[in-house]
Write a protein that holds these residues in place. Structure first.
Motif, PDB file in Angstrom:
ATOM      1  N   ASN A 638       0.836  -1.158  -0.164  1.00 56.56           N
ATOM      2  CA  ASN A 638       0.189  -0.043  -0.056  1.00 56.56           C
ATOM      3  C   ASN A 638       0.859   1.265   0.173  1.00 56.56           C
ATOM      4  O   ASN A 638       1.994   1.247   0.855  1.00 56.56           O
ATOM      5  CB  ASN A 638      -0.900  -0.155   1.358  1.00 56.56           C
ATOM      6  CG  ASN A 638      -1.779   1.308   1.516  1.00 56.56           C
ATOM      7  OD1 ASN A 638      -0.973   2.045   2.090  1.00 56.56           O
ATOM      8  ND2 ASN A 638      -2.938   1.175   1.254  1.00 56.56           N
ATOM      9  N   SER A 639       0.793   2.201  -0.735  1.00 57.56           N
ATOM     10  CA  SER A 639       1.692   3.483  -1.072  1.00 57.56           C
ATOM     11  C   SER A 639       1.649   4.214   0.211  1.00 57.56           C
ATOM     12  O   SER A 639       2.780   4.773   0.687  1.00 57.56           O
ATOM     13  CB  SER A 639       0.927   4.125  -2.048  1.00 57.56           C
ATOM     14  OG  SER A 639       0.968   3.451  -3.467  1.00 57.56           O
ATOM     15  N   ALA A 640       0.566   4.526   0.934  1.00 59.52           N
ATOM     16  CA  ALA A 640       0.695   5.487   2.034  1.00 59.52           C
ATOM     17  C   ALA A 640       1.427   4.589   3.092  1.00 59.52           C
ATOM     18  O   ALA A 640       2.191   5.265   3.816  1.00 59.52           O
ATOM     19  CB  ALA A 640      -0.879   5.785   2.561  1.00 59.52           C
ATOM     20  N   THR A 671       7.045  -0.251  -6.458  1.00 56.55           N
ATOM     21  CA  THR A 671       6.228   1.134  -6.472  1.00 56.55           C
ATOM     22  C   THR A 671       6.802   2.143  -6.973  1.00 56.55           C
ATOM     23  O   THR A 671       6.181   3.123  -7.363  1.00 56.55           O
ATOM     24  CB  THR A 671       5.673   1.011  -5.035  1.00 56.55           C
ATOM     25  OG1 THR A 671       6.543   1.207  -4.024  1.00 56.55           O
ATOM     26  CG2 THR A 671       4.941  -0.451  -4.968  1.00 56.55           C
ATOM     27  N   GLY A 672       8.078   2.452  -6.863  1.00 56.77           N
ATOM     28  CA  GLY A 672       8.702   3.618  -6.968  1.00 56.77           C
ATOM     29  C   GLY A 672       9.120   4.394  -5.756  1.00 56.77           C
ATOM     30  O   GLY A 672       9.691   5.558  -5.889  1.00 56.77           O
ATOM     31  N   TRP A 673       8.337   4.089  -4.670  1.00 60.57           N
ATOM     32  CA  TRP A 673       8.649   4.728  -3.371  1.00 60.57           C
ATOM     33  C   TRP A 673       9.797   4.609  -2.689  1.00 60.57           C
ATOM     34  O   TRP A 673      10.319   5.877  -2.141  1.00 60.57           O
ATOM     35  CB  TRP A 673       7.363   4.436  -2.597  1.00 60.57           C
ATOM     36  CG  TRP A 673       5.919   4.809  -2.971  1.00 60.57           C
ATOM     37  CD1 TRP A 673       4.936   4.003  -3.268  1.00 60.57           C
ATOM     38  CD2 TRP A 673       5.542   6.170  -3.022  1.00 60.57           C
ATOM     39  NE1 TRP A 673       3.985   4.868  -3.579  1.00 60.57           N
ATOM     40  CE2 TRP A 673       4.136   6.154  -3.682  1.00 60.57           C
ATOM     41  CE3 TRP A 673       6.111   7.417  -2.848  1.00 60.57           C
ATOM     42  CZ2 TRP A 673       3.494   7.182  -3.636  1.00 60.57           C
ATOM     43  CZ3 TRP A 673       5.565   8.511  -3.425  1.00 60.57           C
ATOM     44  CH2 TRP A 673       4.239   8.582  -3.909  1.00 60.57           C
ATOM     45  N   THR A 674      10.492   3.678  -2.783  1.00 60.96           N
ATOM     46  CA  THR A 674      11.828   3.430  -2.144  1.00 60.96           C
ATOM     47  C   THR A 674      12.581   4.402  -2.654  1.00 60.96           C
ATOM     48  O   THR A 674      13.409   5.653  -1.976  1.00 60.96           O
ATOM     49  CB  THR A 674      12.347   2.192  -2.104  1.00 60.96           C
ATOM     50  OG1 THR A 674      11.655   1.183  -1.262  1.00 60.96           O
ATOM     51  CG2 THR A 674      13.792   2.195  -1.811  1.00 60.96           C
ATOM     52  N   LEU A 675      12.561   4.668  -4.098  1.00 69.57           N
ATOM     53  CA  LEU A 675      13.603   5.474  -4.822  1.00 69.57           C
ATOM     54  C   LEU A 675      13.098   7.001  -4.552  1.00 69.57           C
ATOM     55  O   LEU A 675      13.992   8.035  -4.613  1.00 69.57           O
ATOM     56  CB  LEU A 675      13.709   5.294  -6.291  1.00 69.57           C
ATOM     57  CG  LEU A 675      14.550   4.195  -6.640  1.00 69.57           C
ATOM     58  CD1 LEU A 675      14.157   3.937  -8.155  1.00 69.57           C
ATOM     59  CD2 LEU A 675      15.847   4.380  -6.461  1.00 69.57           C
ATOM     60  N   THR A 676      11.948   7.321  -4.577  1.00 67.15           N
ATOM     61  CA  THR A 676      11.373   8.434  -4.152  1.00 67.15           C
ATOM     62  C   THR A 676      11.948   8.945  -2.905  1.00 67.15           C
ATOM     63  O   THR A 676      12.233  10.123  -2.574  1.00 67.15           O
ATOM     64  CB  THR A 676       9.562   8.696  -4.238  1.00 67.15           C
ATOM     65  OG1 THR A 676       9.469   8.375  -5.329  1.00 67.15           O
ATOM     66  CG2 THR A 676       9.253   9.934  -3.865  1.00 67.15           C
ATOM     67  N   MET A 677      11.557   8.283  -1.906  1.00 73.06           N
ATOM     68  CA  MET A 677      12.091   8.804  -0.463  1.00 73.06           C
ATOM     69  C   MET A 677      13.373   8.595  -0.295  1.00 73.06           C
ATOM     70  O   MET A 677      14.096   9.520   0.465  1.00 73.06           O
ATOM     71  CB  MET A 677      11.244   7.748   0.327  1.00 73.06           C
ATOM     72  CG  MET A 677       9.957   7.592   0.531  1.00 73.06           C
ATOM     73  SD  MET A 677       9.175   9.184   0.971  1.00 73.06           S
ATOM     74  CE  MET A 677       9.607   9.316   2.695  1.00 73.06           C
TER      75      MET A 677
END
Length: 699
Positions: A638-640, A671-677
């Motif tokens: 889940n993204s959030a 999801t791309g969130w690891t690279l974003t954060m």
């Protein structure tokens, strides 16, 4: 209507069939039995017959006969846009006034609702999703349920969670049937149902105590010539198909297991001079219709498709079906190959299985119905008075958007939640998690996967094997061999591939580099998790690049093998490909430094790639962006939840040697969130910008 009218009624049914199917068409015995049961007996019936048998003729003729005797319009629940378009065209040929309500004709909904209200339609085709749309459910459906002449559930195996293509929206049909006015007949049809699915669907049709008439025929298709071609390497399989395609009869369908594989294969075949196009669930609705017409009109040799092109697509002279990768179930495989050879003497059916198939099956199985504590959390966070949208609920539960919507639909049918204007509300009703059923479903899926592997290995008749998997009642002992498949005849496709063709294909497919679009918007509801991020992302990474997708026909197999191996430095071939990707990267400003994201599974691999890129590109090597030892691992899809779990995950890096953009290297992105954060961490530490680069992506 009395039995005295039955001879005249059959004559009229025969006349309508000729309008539908041509002047020489005559009703099969079971077709008339079904029509008679619906029109005269006002019964509930399940028709399980092979593709091309004429199931749609049954309900269109019944609809016309019922309408002629003063009954209301027929409601057909139909799952796919392609199916609806074909059915509307078929109806019009028999003078049946038909319309469809689906996601592809939103602008026409109001007009169609008015035509229903004014009694101007004989047949209304609706997608299962519409059955639980609040406006349709509350304003249109009640009058249809009370006044319908007939209710048809097409592709009825979708009703059963034992079916190969179960859809949560189809569970709403049970409620629709239970609310029907007295004496309204119901017809369910499918080409692919084994004994377990037949029993389940019959029970659901019989809700309220009505008895279900089951008409079930044999699945033998004398035109189909089944074969399996074993070519271990993915590139060689693609080259073999490119080499073989022109020799296949007529035009057909090439199935791939993933969207990216369908696109890659379509691009490869097009570059080699074949007239093909990709058709997937991500293809625009208008473009899908154009592509369907191109295949129907033989303007393309093949559509390279995912399962989005399947149920109900009607091209009687389809000459071949090829699968590049095996579906996870013999039942779904038979459903897809049944598209071919309806009106031809011979149709080629070829399976080209791959070692990566099991991994793809595992991925799709991972999005099945979640564990009890996750589902109960969904019920807990729902308000009983104030509607909450799926988007608002997502940050409160550990589920991605697609799985959350699936869970909500199941809970809706179970009575624990209800969809209303503005979203979802809890009902406060008790709910029981049927753990035994879900465990049995999991075992059934595993059994079907093993059966699909067995199909590839058997030395006996392949058609008999598929018919046995579907519990075909026409499979008689001693007469089961088809006499046409590669095992029956001993005639097999030559699996050798020209070495030069393989090399050309490898060069094309292994052209490294896939775009990696940055995340642009924070997930909604982060504040509920104690995170003060919202709106547009202003401190994230720039557009990035990936060496290849795990599902790619070219790099996919090599990357999967690499990530399955014990951790170690990157092989020279992988490093060379990474350098090629960087050399072709059209960045606004060249990076001056490189840093690796610490990997929990492959720390040596990611660090070696970053180090080598630094050396070759003469970039400052900033080492590894280290995770804080005390920070818990993050596994949420889940993204959030994932963003919240990654806040403060890394130690603050020393960027004194970074005078410009930083190349940020990771092994795998999903999801791309690891690279974003991680990029935010670098930006906060002083990086001017961050260019993300991953060895592989999941999709």
């Amino acid at each position: 209507m009395t039995t005295a009218t039955e001879p005249a009624l059959r004559d009229e049914a025969e006349r309508l069939l000729r309008e539908l199917a041509g002047e020489h068409a005559t009703l099969r015995d079971d077709q008339w039995t079904a029509i008679e049961a619906l029109v005269v007996g006002r019964r509930r019936a399940l028709v399980v017959q092979r593709t091309g048998w004429g199931k749609s003729a049954v309900y269109f003729i019944a609809a016309k006969l019922l309408r002629a005797h003063g009954h209301g319009p027929t409601v057909i629940v139909s799952p796919l846009l392609a199916l609806m378009r074909n059915q509307v065209a078929s109806a019009e040929r028999a003078g049946v006034r038909a319309a469809t309500i689906n996601s592809g004709n939103v602008t026409e909904w109001d007009d169609i609702h008015a035509r229903v209200a004014d009694n101007e339609l004989d047949v209304l085709l609706v997608s299962p999703e519409r059955l639980n749309n609040p406006d349709f459910r509350d304003q249109v459906l009640p009058s249809l349920a009370a006044d319908a002449g007939l209710v048809v559930v097409d592709e009825a195996h979708c009703v059963s969670d034992w079916g190969h293509d179960f859809r949560p929206d189809y569970r709403r049909i049970r409620t629709l049937i239970a609310e029907l006015g007295e004496g309204i007949p119901v017809l369910a049809t499918t080409a692919t149902a084994n004994d377990r699915v037949v029993s389940d669907v019959s029970t659901q049709l019989g809700v309220g105590g009505a008895e279900t008439l089951v008409l079930r025929g044999g699945l033998e298709r004398e035109s189909l010539h089944l074969s399996v071609v074993q070519i271990p390497e993915a590139t060689a399989r693609a080259a073999w198909l490119a080499q073989k395609l022109d020799s296949l009869p007529g035009s057909g369908i090439i199935y791939a297991l993933t969207v990216s594989a369908a696109r890659d294969l379509a691009s490869l075949l097009s570059e080699q001079g074949h007239t093909v196009a990709a058709y997937t669930g991500q293809t625009d609705a208008a473009e899908r219709e154009t592509l369907e017409q191109d295949l129907l009109g033989n303007r393309v040799k093949a559509l390279v498709a995912t399962s989005a092109l399947g149920m109900g697509f009607d091209k009687p002279d389809l000459g071949f079906v090829v699968h590049l990768g095996a579906p996870s179930s013999p039942i779904s495989y038979y459903q897809q190959v049944g598209r071919a050879g309806r009106s031809t003497d011979r149709a080629e059916v070829i399976l080209l299985p791959g070692s990566e198939d099991k991994q793809i099956w595992s991925y799709f199985a991972s999005v099945a119905f979640p564990r009890e504590h996750v589902v109960r959390r969904v019920i807990e966070v729902l308000d009983t008075d104030r509607p909450q949208s799926t988007q608002a609920l997502e940050p409160l539960v550990e589920l991605g958007r697609t799985r959350l919507e699936m869970v909500l639909k199941v809970l809706d049918v179970d009575g624990a939640v209800r969809r209303v204007r503005g979203g979802w509300v809890g009902t406060g009703e008790p709910w029981t998690y049927d753990a035994d059923r879900y465990e049995r479903l999991e075992r059934a899926r595993e059994s079907e996967q093993q059966a699909m592997i067995d199909y590839q290995r058997i030395t006996t008749c392949r058609m008999a094997f598929l018919r046995e998997q579907l519990d075909d009642p026409g499979l008689a002992a001693g007469t089961s061999e088809c006499g046409r498949c590669d095992n029956c005849t001993g005639v097999r496709h030559d699996a050798t591939v020209d070495a030069e063709a393989v090399q050309q294909t490898r060069t094309r497919l292994e052209r490294p580099g896939v775009d990696l679009a940055p995340r642009k918007q924070w997930p909604t509801g982060l504040a509920k998790l104690g995170v003060t991020l919202s709106g547009k992302i202003t401190d994230g990474p720039e557009p990035g690049r990936v060496l290849g997708r795990l599902s790619d026909l070219g790099w996919g197999q090599r990357l999967r093998s690499l990530l399955d191996e014990p951790d170690g430095p990157a092989p020279d071939a992988v490093l060379k490909a990474c350098i090629q990707v960087l050399a072709s990267w059209d960045w606004a400003e060249r990076p001056t430094a490189v840093m690796a994201v610490e990997s929990a599974t492959h720390p040596l691999l990611s660090a070696s790639i970053a180090g080598q890129l630094a050396a070759v590109g003469r970039l400052s090597d900033l080492g590894v962006l280290r995770l804080r030892p005390e920070h818990p691992p993050v596994s949420a899809a889940n993204s959030a939840y994932r963003v919240a779990g990654l806040v403060g995950a890394w130690e603050v890096p020393d960027l004194r040697d970074a005078s410009g953009p930083v190349l940020l290297v990771d092994t795998l992105t999903d999801t791309g969130w690891t690279l974003t954060m991680a990029a935010r961490t670098l930006r906060a530490a002083g990086a001017a910008s961050v260019l993300p680069f991953a060895l592989a992506s999941l999709k």
